[in-house]
Design an enzyme around this catalytic site. Structure first.
Site, PDB file in Angstrom:
ATOM      1  N   LYS A 174     -13.260  29.738 -29.926  1.00  0.00           N
ATOM      2  CA  LYS A 174     -13.853  29.118 -28.737  1.00  0.00           C
ATOM      3  C   LYS A 174     -13.160  29.514 -27.432  1.00  0.00           C
ATOM      4  O   LYS A 174     -11.937  29.560 -27.345  1.00  0.00           O
ATOM      5  CB  LYS A 174     -13.788  27.592 -28.853  1.00  0.00           C
ATOM      6  CG  LYS A 174     -14.683  27.007 -29.931  1.00  0.00           C
ATOM      7  CD  LYS A 174     -16.180  27.194 -29.685  1.00  0.00           C
ATOM      8  CE  LYS A 174     -16.695  26.318 -28.583  1.00  0.00           C
ATOM      9  NZ  LYS A 174     -16.668  24.892 -28.909  1.00  0.00           N
ATOM     10  N   GLU A 196     -17.162  22.511 -16.235  1.00  0.00           N
ATOM     11  CA  GLU A 196     -17.560  21.208 -16.794  1.00  0.00           C
ATOM     12  C   GLU A 196     -16.922  20.069 -16.012  1.00  0.00           C
ATOM     13  O   GLU A 196     -17.561  19.070 -15.678  1.00  0.00           O
ATOM     14  CB  GLU A 196     -17.134  21.103 -18.265  1.00  0.00           C
ATOM     15  CG  GLU A 196     -17.897  21.996 -19.210  1.00  0.00           C
ATOM     16  CD  GLU A 196     -17.317  21.925 -20.617  1.00  0.00           C
ATOM     17  OE1 GLU A 196     -17.912  21.255 -21.457  1.00  0.00           O
ATOM     18  OE2 GLU A 196     -16.247  22.528 -20.863  1.00  0.00           O
ATOM     19  N   GLN A 200      -7.656  -2.204   3.934  1.00  0.00           N
ATOM     20  CA  GLN A 200      -6.639  -1.408   3.237  1.00  0.00           C
ATOM     21  C   GLN A 200      -7.244  -0.746   1.998  1.00  0.00           C
ATOM     22  O   GLN A 200      -6.830   0.331   1.584  1.00  0.00           O
ATOM     23  CB  GLN A 200      -5.460  -2.303   2.849  1.00  0.00           C
ATOM     24  CG  GLN A 200      -4.307  -1.567   2.186  1.00  0.00           C
ATOM     25  CD  GLN A 200      -3.062  -2.421   2.135  1.00  0.00           C
ATOM     26  OE1 GLN A 200      -2.395  -2.605   3.145  1.00  0.00           O
ATOM     27  NE2 GLN A 200      -2.750  -2.977   0.971  1.00  0.00           N
ATOM     28  N   TYR A 237     -10.231  -6.780  12.360  1.00  0.00           N
ATOM     29  CA  TYR A 237      -9.500  -6.270  11.211  1.00  0.00           C
ATOM     30  C   TYR A 237      -9.462  -7.312  10.098  1.00  0.00           C
ATOM     31  O   TYR A 237      -9.303  -8.501  10.344  1.00  0.00           O
ATOM     32  CB  TYR A 237      -8.059  -5.888  11.603  1.00  0.00           C
ATOM     33  CG  TYR A 237      -7.252  -5.416  10.405  1.00  0.00           C
ATOM     34  CD1 TYR A 237      -7.322  -4.099   9.972  1.00  0.00           C
ATOM     35  CD2 TYR A 237      -6.468  -6.310   9.672  1.00  0.00           C
ATOM     36  CE1 TYR A 237      -6.629  -3.670   8.849  1.00  0.00           C
ATOM     37  CE2 TYR A 237      -5.770  -5.895   8.542  1.00  0.00           C
ATOM     38  CZ  TYR A 237      -5.863  -4.576   8.140  1.00  0.00           C
ATOM     39  OH  TYR A 237      -5.175  -4.158   7.031  1.00  0.00           O
ATOM     40  N   SER A 268       0.821  -1.209   0.000  1.00  0.00           N
ATOM     41  CA  SER A 268       0.000   0.000   0.000  1.00  0.00           C
ATOM     42  C   SER A 268       0.859   1.264   0.000  1.00  0.00           C
ATOM     43  O   SER A 268       0.326   2.370   0.030  1.00  0.00           O
ATOM     44  CB  SER A 268      -0.932   0.001   1.216  1.00  0.00           C
ATOM     45  OG  SER A 268      -0.195  -0.219   2.404  1.00  0.00           O
ATOM     46  N   SER A 278     -10.047  25.928 -28.204  1.00  0.00           N
ATOM     47  CA  SER A 278     -10.253  24.730 -28.995  1.00  0.00           C
ATOM     48  C   SER A 278      -9.054  24.551 -29.903  1.00  0.00           C
ATOM     49  O   SER A 278      -8.451  25.522 -30.349  1.00  0.00           O
ATOM     50  CB  SER A 278     -11.527  24.895 -29.825  1.00  0.00           C
ATOM     51  OG  SER A 278     -11.459  24.082 -30.982  1.00  0.00           O
ATOM     52  N   THR A 309     -37.742  27.818 -12.790  1.00  0.00           N
ATOM     53  CA  THR A 309     -38.105  26.465 -12.379  1.00  0.00           C
ATOM     54  C   THR A 309     -38.260  25.686 -13.688  1.00  0.00           C
ATOM     55  O   THR A 309     -38.661  26.265 -14.701  1.00  0.00           O
ATOM     56  CB  THR A 309     -39.427  26.409 -11.577  1.00  0.00           C
ATOM     57  OG1 THR A 309     -40.496  26.827 -12.435  1.00  0.00           O
ATOM     58  CG2 THR A 309     -39.394  27.315 -10.348  1.00  0.00           C
ATOM     59  N   HIS A 310     -37.895  24.427 -13.652  1.00  0.00           N
ATOM     60  CA  HIS A 310     -37.885  23.604 -14.880  1.00  0.00           C
ATOM     61  C   HIS A 310     -37.011  24.230 -15.956  1.00  0.00           C
ATOM     62  O   HIS A 310     -37.218  24.000 -17.146  1.00  0.00           O
ATOM     63  CB  HIS A 310     -39.307  23.403 -15.438  1.00  0.00           C
ATOM     64  CG  HIS A 310     -40.306  22.986 -14.407  1.00  0.00           C
ATOM     65  ND1 HIS A 310     -40.605  21.677 -14.147  1.00  0.00           N
ATOM     66  CD2 HIS A 310     -41.043  23.719 -13.540  1.00  0.00           C
ATOM     67  CE1 HIS A 310     -41.513  21.612 -13.173  1.00  0.00           C
ATOM     68  NE2 HIS A 310     -41.776  22.845 -12.788  1.00  0.00           N
ATOM     69  N   ASN A 346      -2.702  -2.662  13.266  1.00  0.00           N
ATOM     70  CA  ASN A 346      -4.149  -2.478  13.126  1.00  0.00           C
ATOM     71  C   ASN A 346      -4.658  -1.249  13.878  1.00  0.00           C
ATOM     72  O   ASN A 346      -5.439  -0.466  13.340  1.00  0.00           O
ATOM     73  CB  ASN A 346      -4.897  -3.736  13.581  1.00  0.00           C
ATOM     74  CG  ASN A 346      -4.572  -4.941  12.703  1.00  0.00           C
ATOM     75  OD1 ASN A 346      -3.916  -4.789  11.671  1.00  0.00           O
ATOM     76  ND2 ASN A 346      -5.009  -6.120  13.111  1.00  0.00           N
TER      77      ASN A 346
HETATM   78  N1  ARG Z   1      -1.517  -1.317   5.377  1.00  0.00           N
HETATM   79  C1  ARG Z   1      -2.443  -1.937   6.267  1.00  0.00           C
HETATM   80  C2  ARG Z   1      -3.837  -1.346   6.098  1.00  0.00           C
HETATM   81  O1  ARG Z   1      -3.942  -0.319   5.555  1.00  0.00           O
HETATM   82  C3  ARG Z   1      -1.974  -1.739   7.669  1.00  0.00           C
HETATM   83  C4  ARG Z   1      -2.498  -2.757   8.618  1.00  0.00           C
HETATM   84  C5  ARG Z   1      -1.857  -4.068   8.360  1.00  0.00           C
HETATM   85  N2  ARG Z   1      -2.281  -5.041   9.314  1.00  0.00           N
HETATM   86  C6  ARG Z   1      -2.193  -6.347   9.102  1.00  0.00           C
HETATM   87  N3  ARG Z   1      -2.641  -7.128   9.998  1.00  0.00           N
HETATM   88  N4  ARG Z   1      -1.659  -6.824   8.001  1.00  0.00           N
HETATM   89  O2  ARG Z   1      -4.828  -1.902   6.488  1.00  0.00           O
END
Ligand code: ARG
Length: 459
Positions: free
Chosen positions: A280, A287, A319, A314, A20, A274, A152-153, A107
């Site tokens: 343009k 938008e 994640q 958990y 991550s 454009s 309105t509308h 966690n």
């Molecule tokens: N990167 C993990 C998450 O965002 C951190 C927690 C990881 N805990 C675990 N038991 N693998 O959830």
């Protein structure tokens, strides 16, 4: 974080899926803040030495500095921000770094980091929304006397003040800030000390670490604290609704900037040309703002789908709540900031708006009200005014072009006199709507003054 229990490495694909660090490095400053509070609490409880806690705090400050300077090497093999920080910390301070994770799990660590991040972003978005509100209120003040057709509308309905129209958006955004504040208040509890799921055997002081991090109190249940992301859902929901409001403003600006309406000129710094049509000037920013709400609603949907049906406590699924959270708040922030600049620089075509008020029988309700005030039942008054509109339209005339004699011929069941013409004036029509929340000048000025004082009271 796998340790010696494992004989083999993750495959490249499994490592990629598991990691991550690409996105959770946003948490790094909050991770460091949380770890410093944790280490100092451990020292105060005699679980770590004071010297270790201070070494950890110093080392963590260095890690953030390295990260801010773009010098921290982030390693996908270390999975996430938490392991990257801890490994670098331990390189810097040695054994003290290896003691930091006492009485803690990733966690409760990630749940804490995410709440700190969400709290900071809610405050930042609220501040940014206030900037947009200031731009709207300034336009409202500049255009208290500018009349425009209210719709309105998307059909011309009754005249209003442009200031009143601007203040409608101010109100929506005020509620959006209220929702952010509500979400921020509810999320402001510290998961730290909940451990992996069942807290810890160490004699920690959860109140102390909660206080150090500016939380109101520790969370009440360890399983809930590590397994819950509803604070993210609430924040993203608030972002989605705010974006829905911006999309309506965006849509109106796109319409108003068209040659057909011609009500507004957007500042050039917010428009594109454009590649083929030299004439343009396209309203790309409103938008895109109109469109971006789609992804924020998608972020909310993703969050809900990820958390539904998850068993306690958990699960790694959680994640997957991170990217939608980041995307939603970052999208809302960028769009709100951009719209604030655009609204501050927008210029309105006052004569053109006034001309639009004069076409389309926007004063037909005045005729009906004038009759009803003279004791004609409103339904009958409405029918008589409708007959005038039909007759005038057929001849390509406005109501004010009809003479009293012509009116009497068109609607013989009611009686008109000269005083009717006095109310067939858009300025009077607007000012006679002198009720709370109405478009009369004094009411709009009062709303503006109230908004200015509320905005000034924001710390
Ligand atoms: N990167 C993990 C998450 O965002 C951190 C927690 C990881 N805990 C675990 N038991 N693998 O959830």
């Amino acid at each position: 974080m796998r340790g010696p229990r494992f004989h083999s490495k993750l495959t490249d694909d499994a490592a990629r899926l598991n990691a991550s660090i690409d996105f959770d490095q946003r948490l790094l400053p909050y991770d460091v803040e949380g770890s410093k509070a944790h280490a100092r609490m451990l020292a105060a409880q005699g679980i770590l030495t004071a010297a270790d806690a201070e070494a950890i705090a110093r080392g963590l400050d260095q890690v953030v500095e390295e990260w801010r300077a773009g010098k921290l090497v982030l390693d996908e093999q270390l999975e996430d921000v938490h392991m990257n920080v801890e490994v670098r910390l331990t390189e810097i301070v040695g054994e003290a770094g290896a003691r930091l994770h006492t009485a803690r799990s990733r966690n409760d660590q990630v749940a804490t980091d995410l709440r700190l991040y969400a709290r900071a972003q809610a405050a930042e978005l609220s501040k940014t929304i206030a900037t947009l509100q200031r731009a709207l209120v300034a336009q409202a003040r500049a255009h208290v006397d500018t009349l425009m057709p209210g719709y309105t509308h998307l059909q011309r309905a009754q005249p209003v003040r442009l200031g009143h129209h601007m203040m409608a958006y101010y109100e929506m955004l005020a509620r959006d800030r209220g929702r952010l504040a509500d979400a921020a208040r509810r999320m402001n509890q510290s998961p730290l000390g909940s451990g992996a799921l069942a807290a810890t055997t160490f004699p920690i002081d959860r109140e102390a670490s909660a206080r150090a991090l500016g939380f109101d109190r520790p969370t009440a249940n360890s399983l809930d604290a590590v397994g819950d992301r509803d604070f993210a859902v609430e924040l993203v929901a608030a972002c989605a609704l705010e974006m829905a409001h911006l999309s309506r403003l965006g849509e109106e600006l796109v319409l108003w900037a068209s040659q057909e309406f011609g009500f507004v000129k957007l500042p050039e710094a917010y428009c594109s040309g454009s590649s083929i049509m030299p004439q343009k000037v396209n309203p790309d920013v409103p938008e895109l703002v109109r469109a971006k709400v789609g992804r924020v609603i998608g972020d909310w949907t993703t969050l809900m789908v990820v958390i539904k049906g998850l068993p306690l406590a958990y699960n790694k699924d959680l994640q997957e709540t991170q990217e939608p959270l980041y995307d939603a708040v970052e999208t809302a922030l960028l769009c709100t900031r951009t719209m604030a600049g655009l609204m501050a620089g927008a210029t309105f075509d006052v004569p053109r708006m006034a001309r639009a008020v004069g076409q389309g029988h926007l004063l037909a309700t005045e005729v009906a009200d004038w009759l009803a005030a003279r004791n004609v039942p409103f339904r009958q008054a409405h029918a008589a005014a409708g007959a005038l509109v039909r007759a005038a339209s057929a001849r390509n005339l406005e109501l004010t072009d009809l003479s009293l004699a012509e009116m009497a011929a068109i609607a013989p069941d009611v009686t008109f006199d000269e005083t009717l013409f006095a109310v067939l004036d858009p300025n009077r029509a607007v000012d006679r709507r002198d009720v709370i929340g109405g478009p009369a000048k004094t009411r709009v000025l009062a709303a503006i003054a109230q908004a200015e004082s509320d905005l000034n009271a924001i710390p």
